[in-house]
Design an enzyme around this catalytic site. Sequence first.
Site, PDB file in Angstrom:
ATOM      1  N   LEU A 161      -1.391   0.346   5.703  1.00  0.00           N
ATOM      2  CA  LEU A 161      -1.002   1.382   4.740  1.00  0.00           C
ATOM      3  C   LEU A 161      -1.356   0.844   3.363  1.00  0.00           C
ATOM      4  O   LEU A 161      -1.009  -0.292   3.029  1.00  0.00           O
ATOM      5  CB  LEU A 161       0.490   1.690   4.845  1.00  0.00           C
ATOM      6  CG  LEU A 161       1.005   2.883   4.027  1.00  0.00           C
ATOM      7  CD1 LEU A 161       0.335   4.176   4.483  1.00  0.00           C
ATOM      8  CD2 LEU A 161       2.522   3.019   4.158  1.00  0.00           C
ATOM      9  N   ASP A 162      -2.052   1.638   2.570  1.00  0.00           N
ATOM     10  CA  ASP A 162      -2.569   1.169   1.289  1.00  0.00           C
ATOM     11  C   ASP A 162      -1.465   0.672   0.366  1.00  0.00           C
ATOM     12  O   ASP A 162      -0.318   1.119   0.425  1.00  0.00           O
ATOM     13  CB  ASP A 162      -3.341   2.285   0.587  1.00  0.00           C
ATOM     14  CG  ASP A 162      -4.622   2.662   1.304  1.00  0.00           C
ATOM     15  OD1 ASP A 162      -5.195   1.791   1.974  1.00  0.00           O
ATOM     16  OD2 ASP A 162      -5.030   3.833   1.188  1.00  0.00           O
ATOM     17  N   TYR A 163      -1.847  -0.212  -0.525  1.00  0.00           N
ATOM     18  CA  TYR A 163      -0.952  -0.795  -1.526  1.00  0.00           C
ATOM     19  C   TYR A 163      -0.224   0.282  -2.314  1.00  0.00           C
ATOM     20  O   TYR A 163       0.981   0.187  -2.574  1.00  0.00           O
ATOM     21  CB  TYR A 163      -1.788  -1.686  -2.457  1.00  0.00           C
ATOM     22  CG  TYR A 163      -1.044  -2.361  -3.584  1.00  0.00           C
ATOM     23  CD1 TYR A 163      -0.132  -3.384  -3.337  1.00  0.00           C
ATOM     24  CD2 TYR A 163      -1.293  -2.005  -4.911  1.00  0.00           C
ATOM     25  CE1 TYR A 163       0.532  -4.027  -4.378  1.00  0.00           C
ATOM     26  CE2 TYR A 163      -0.647  -2.641  -5.962  1.00  0.00           C
ATOM     27  CZ  TYR A 163       0.272  -3.656  -5.684  1.00  0.00           C
ATOM     28  OH  TYR A 163       0.916  -4.295  -6.718  1.00  0.00           O
ATOM     29  N   SER A 198       0.313   3.405  -1.426  1.00  0.00           N
ATOM     30  CA  SER A 198       0.936   4.420  -0.580  1.00  0.00           C
ATOM     31  C   SER A 198       2.303   3.929  -0.126  1.00  0.00           C
ATOM     32  O   SER A 198       2.589   2.734  -0.133  1.00  0.00           O
ATOM     33  CB  SER A 198       0.057   4.723   0.641  1.00  0.00           C
ATOM     34  OG  SER A 198      -1.190   5.259   0.240  1.00  0.00           O
ATOM     35  N   ARG A 211      -8.448   4.931   3.178  1.00  0.00           N
ATOM     36  CA  ARG A 211      -8.001   5.906   2.180  1.00  0.00           C
ATOM     37  C   ARG A 211      -8.393   7.338   2.571  1.00  0.00           C
ATOM     38  O   ARG A 211      -8.755   8.166   1.741  1.00  0.00           O
ATOM     39  CB  ARG A 211      -8.544   5.533   0.800  1.00  0.00           C
ATOM     40  CG  ARG A 211      -8.052   4.154   0.346  1.00  0.00           C
ATOM     41  CD  ARG A 211      -8.539   3.775  -1.024  1.00  0.00           C
ATOM     42  NE  ARG A 211      -7.861   4.490  -2.093  1.00  0.00           N
ATOM     43  CZ  ARG A 211      -6.653   4.204  -2.570  1.00  0.00           C
ATOM     44  NH1 ARG A 211      -5.950   3.212  -2.052  1.00  0.00           N
ATOM     45  NH2 ARG A 211      -6.122   4.899  -3.554  1.00  0.00           N
TER      46      ARG A 211
END
Length: 202
Positions: free
Chosen positions: A41-43, A45, A140
């Site tokens: 999970l993105d930084y 998000s 992403r």
Amino acid sequence: MATLILLNKPFNVLCQFTDNEGRSTLADFVGQSSVYPAGRLDYDSEGLVLLTDDGQLQHRIASPRQKMPKTYWVQVDGEIDDAALERLEKGVDLKDGPTRPATARHLGEPEIWPRHPPVRYRANVPTSWIELTITEGRNRQVRRMTAAVGFPTLRLIRRAVGDWSIDNLAPGESRSLSIHLPAAAAKTSRGQGRPRAKKRNR
């Protein structure tokens, strides 16, 4: 028996346990050793990160072959319309190819925690929320999908992966489950069926 940890990852936390730049990581919220994220999970998000100590379970959750649904709450720039939602559902063309069909619907502003720092507010530009469910996990991807239909993502929260969700978890909180993998699934790389979960007393 495998351990599965459900973590509600806060905003601006790396989905890993170490960082040489001093940024916040999973180690700030998960004290158990020998668990690893099943997917990323993105930084920037927020929301559900699944961690497990079992490689087979990790594969079943993260592998694109499993097509496990991932549900997101997405705040977008502008009042998104039905035409844009229809494009998201049919699939949009990205630089790395078209996306799979998805499920998209309008969502009233959810009752969630405030983000720190907050999303930039502009009085003359409205925002709106959607719920988007996809079955793949490209880099992403959700942000690129909403941008492709003309509504850039402002805030992104992963609410659920399969049947697991962040319900009743505040940012930074987690809960631990015991997962019983069917014997037949444990002998194959792909596995069949869904794991059964039981809460572990903490």
